[in-house]
Scaffold this motif. Structure first.
Motif, PDB file in Angstrom:
ATOM      1  N   TYR A 150      45.183  45.788  31.394  1.00  0.00           N
ATOM      2  CA  TYR A 150      44.333  45.307  32.482  1.00  0.00           C
ATOM      3  C   TYR A 150      43.638  44.031  32.029  1.00  0.00           C
ATOM      4  N   THR A 151      43.627  43.013  32.903  1.00  0.00           N
ATOM      5  CA  THR A 151      42.856  41.799  32.658  1.00  0.00           C
ATOM      6  C   THR A 151      42.069  41.461  33.916  1.00  0.00           C
ATOM      7  N   GLU A 152      40.930  40.852  33.728  1.00  0.00           N
ATOM      8  CA  GLU A 152      40.100  40.469  34.867  1.00  0.00           C
ATOM      9  C   GLU A 152      40.835  39.506  35.785  1.00  0.00           C
ATOM     10  N   ASN A 153      41.600  38.602  35.210  1.00  0.00           N
ATOM     11  CA  ASN A 153      42.315  37.620  36.030  1.00  0.00           C
ATOM     12  C   ASN A 153      43.300  38.285  36.977  1.00  0.00           C
ATOM     13  N   ASP A 154      43.888  39.422  36.528  1.00  0.00           N
ATOM     14  CA  ASP A 154      44.805  40.132  37.425  1.00  0.00           C
ATOM     15  C   ASP A 154      44.066  40.611  38.672  1.00  0.00           C
ATOM     16  N   PHE A 155      42.840  41.092  38.486  1.00  0.00           N
ATOM     17  CA  PHE A 155      42.070  41.552  39.645  1.00  0.00           C
ATOM     18  C   PHE A 155      41.674  40.378  40.532  1.00  0.00           C
ATOM     19  N   TYR A 156      41.241  39.259  39.914  1.00  0.00           N
ATOM     20  CA  TYR A 156      40.886  38.081  40.710  1.00  0.00           C
ATOM     21  C   TYR A 156      42.069  37.632  41.559  1.00  0.00           C
ATOM     22  N   ASP A 157      43.253  37.601  40.953  1.00  0.00           N
ATOM     23  CA  ASP A 157      44.442  37.178  41.699  1.00  0.00           C
ATOM     24  C   ASP A 157      44.761  38.152  42.824  1.00  0.00           C
ATOM     25  N   LEU A 158      44.583  39.431  42.562  1.00  0.00           N
ATOM     26  CA  LEU A 158      44.856  40.435  43.596  1.00  0.00           C
ATOM     27  C   LEU A 158      43.926  40.250  44.788  1.00  0.00           C
ATOM     28  N   VAL A 159      42.640  40.022  44.524  1.00  0.00           N
ATOM     29  CA  VAL A 159      41.669  39.835  45.615  1.00  0.00           C
ATOM     30  C   VAL A 159      42.039  38.608  46.437  1.00  0.00           C
ATOM     31  N   ARG A 160      42.407  37.522  45.762  1.00  0.00           N
ATOM     32  CA  ARG A 160      42.794  36.305  46.482  1.00  0.00           C
ATOM     33  C   ARG A 160      44.038  36.536  47.327  1.00  0.00           C
ATOM     34  N   THR A 161      44.969  37.305  46.794  1.00  0.00           N
ATOM     35  CA  THR A 161      46.205  37.576  47.525  1.00  0.00           C
ATOM     36  C   THR A 161      45.935  38.393  48.776  1.00  0.00           C
ATOM     37  N   VAL A 162      45.099  39.411  48.650  1.00  0.00           N
ATOM     38  CA  VAL A 162      44.809  40.291  49.790  1.00  0.00           C
ATOM     39  C   VAL A 162      43.863  39.615  50.781  1.00  0.00           C
ATOM     40  N   GLY A 163      42.791  38.993  50.271  1.00  0.00           N
ATOM     41  CA  GLY A 163      41.762  38.431  51.148  1.00  0.00           C
ATOM     42  C   GLY A 163      42.026  37.030  51.628  1.00  0.00           C
ATOM     43  N   GLY A 164      42.916  36.310  50.945  1.00  0.00           N
ATOM     44  CA  GLY A 164      43.258  34.951  51.355  1.00  0.00           C
ATOM     45  C   GLY A 164      42.054  34.018  51.365  1.00  0.00           C
ATOM     46  N   ASP A 165      42.001  33.144  52.361  1.00  0.00           N
ATOM     47  CA  ASP A 165      40.943  32.129  52.444  1.00  0.00           C
ATOM     48  C   ASP A 165      39.577  32.704  52.787  1.00  0.00           C
ATOM     49  N   LEU A 166      39.533  33.973  53.177  1.00  0.00           N
ATOM     50  CA  LEU A 166      38.233  34.582  53.497  1.00  0.00           C
ATOM     51  C   LEU A 166      37.430  34.905  52.243  1.00  0.00           C
ATOM     52  N   VAL A 167      38.096  34.935  51.090  1.00  0.00           N
ATOM     53  CA  VAL A 167      37.407  35.228  49.834  1.00  0.00           C
ATOM     54  C   VAL A 167      36.832  33.936  49.266  1.00  0.00           C
ATOM     55  N   GLU A 168      35.509  33.881  49.194  1.00  0.00           N
ATOM     56  CA  GLU A 168      34.844  32.697  48.660  1.00  0.00           C
ATOM     57  C   GLU A 168      34.726  32.759  47.146  1.00  0.00           C
ATOM     58  N   LYS A 169      34.346  33.911  46.614  1.00  0.00           N
ATOM     59  CA  LYS A 169      34.246  34.064  45.169  1.00  0.00           C
ATOM     60  C   LYS A 169      34.250  35.533  44.788  1.00  0.00           C
ATOM     61  N   VAL A 170      34.602  35.770  43.531  1.00  0.00           N
ATOM     62  CA  VAL A 170      34.625  37.118  42.966  1.00  0.00           C
ATOM     63  C   VAL A 170      33.883  37.055  41.636  1.00  0.00           C
ATOM     64  N   ASP A 171      32.857  37.891  41.475  1.00  0.00           N
ATOM     65  CA  ASP A 171      32.051  37.887  40.250  1.00  0.00           C
ATOM     66  C   ASP A 171      32.010  39.279  39.637  1.00  0.00           C
ATOM     67  N   LEU A 172      32.207  39.327  38.318  1.00  0.00           N
ATOM     68  CA  LEU A 172      31.991  40.569  37.584  1.00  0.00           C
ATOM     69  C   LEU A 172      30.489  40.700  37.332  1.00  0.00           C
ATOM     70  N   ILE A 173      29.869  41.735  37.909  1.00  0.00           N
ATOM     71  CA  ILE A 173      28.412  41.830  37.828  1.00  0.00           C
ATOM     72  C   ILE A 173      27.930  42.955  36.919  1.00  0.00           C
ATOM     73  N   ASP A 174      28.848  43.857  36.509  1.00  0.00           N
ATOM     74  CA  ASP A 174      28.388  44.942  35.646  1.00  0.00           C
ATOM     75  C   ASP A 174      29.571  45.556  34.891  1.00  0.00           C
ATOM     76  N   LYS A 175      29.317  45.950  33.632  1.00  0.00           N
ATOM     77  CA  LYS A 175      30.269  46.701  32.819  1.00  0.00           C
ATOM     78  C   LYS A 175      29.561  47.951  32.300  1.00  0.00           C
ATOM     79  N   PHE A 176      30.318  49.066  32.238  1.00  0.00           N
ATOM     80  CA  PHE A 176      29.719  50.309  31.768  1.00  0.00           C
ATOM     81  C   PHE A 176      30.765  51.100  30.996  1.00  0.00           C
TER      82      PHE A 176
END
Length: 268
Positions: free
Chosen positions: A193-219
């Motif tokens: 698992y890499t964070e970039n894989d998740f960022y790319d997935l969000v962009r693919t699904v959400g398209g231009d509606l996604v303005e930004k994706v931030d990692l805000i917490d780790k546990f």
């Protein structure tokens, strides 16, 4: 908006010329003079000859045309406008046709001889210019509103944070419509698992509606040692207000894709 041209100059630069250099290549140039004592007019200073003024003006304008052509490329529509600056005379503004409107990009002029003399270059005349950096950036990056340069909006600032100064940047317009923010949390798979894989997935699904994706917490769970990530996704439409219902459908699709494609375990 007027700017005073920069008044410093290097005697060895194209911005200042002794008589022999200025008149080189001019027919009967050896008989021409830099200086005279006459009256000031709209076209020249009282200490400069008309010949010297016209030649230094030509050198000034040709140099600055080459400068802006180097920055913006060939085919620019350029015009010069007479103006006033306290340290140059005659003085000009260069304007460039930008999106059908004339935009001032720099001010310039023949330096007041008193300033040149005070620098110990009494045998020379010179020119000076000052650039409007914001206006140049507006043209280079197609930025429509000069007020954005004083903005603290992260949507604007992040577009110009690049790892390589030569990297090409294309400004993405900012939406005036409100954002819809949803969070997503999940347990990470044990490997691959890499964070970039998740960022790319969000962009693919959400398209231009996604303005930004931030990692805000780790546990990390103290017993299982499994790691959880929480991301904040900002959705925004460029032309209308999004409803929470339609964003909810997209967000659910992101959740399902993350489980199926990345092997995460949802906490939603």
């Amino acid at each position: 908006m007027h700017r005073e041209p920069d008044v410093g100059f290097d005697p060895g630069s194209p911005g200042s010329c002794p008589g022999p250099k200025l008149f080189a290549g001019i027919k009967d140039g050896e008989s021409l003079q830099l200086f005279e004592q006459s009256s000031r007019s709209a076209y020249k200073q009282e200490t400069h000859t008309m010949e010297a003024t016209k030649l230094i003006e030509f050198d000034l304008k040709q140099t600055l045309i080459r400068l802006v052509t180097h920055i913006f490329g060939d085919g620019l529509d350029i015009r010069w406008v007479d103006c006033y600056f306290p340290f140059t005379h005659p003085s000009y503004e260069m304007e460039i046709n930008f999106h059908g409107e004339w935009l001032e990009v720099l001010g310039c002029g023949v330096m007041e001889q008193q300033l040149v003399n005070s620098a110990g270059a009494q045998d020379r005349i010179g020119w000076a210019f000052g650039l409007g950096l914001e206006r140049l950036a507006m043209i280079l990056y197609d930025i429509p509103d000069i007020r954005l340069f004083w903005s603290e909006d992260e949507r604007f600032l992040k577009q110009f944070r690049v790892s390589d100064i030569n990297q090409k940047v294309k400004f993405q317009p900012l939406s005036k419509y409100p954002a819809v923010i949803n969070d997503i949390s999940f347990w990470l798979p044990s490997k691959n698992y890499t964070e970039n894989d998740f960022y790319d997935l969000v962009r693919t699904v959400g398209g231009d509606l996604v303005e930004k994706v931030d990692l805000i917490d780790k546990f990390e769970h103290p017993k299982t040692h499994k790691t959880s990530h929480c991301y904040r996704i900002t959705y925004r439409h460029m032309e209308r207000t999004l409803s929470q219902r339609e964003v909810g459908r997209i967000h659910q699709a992101v959740q399902e894709a993350a489980v199926q494609l990345l092997g995460v375990e949802g906490r939603f």
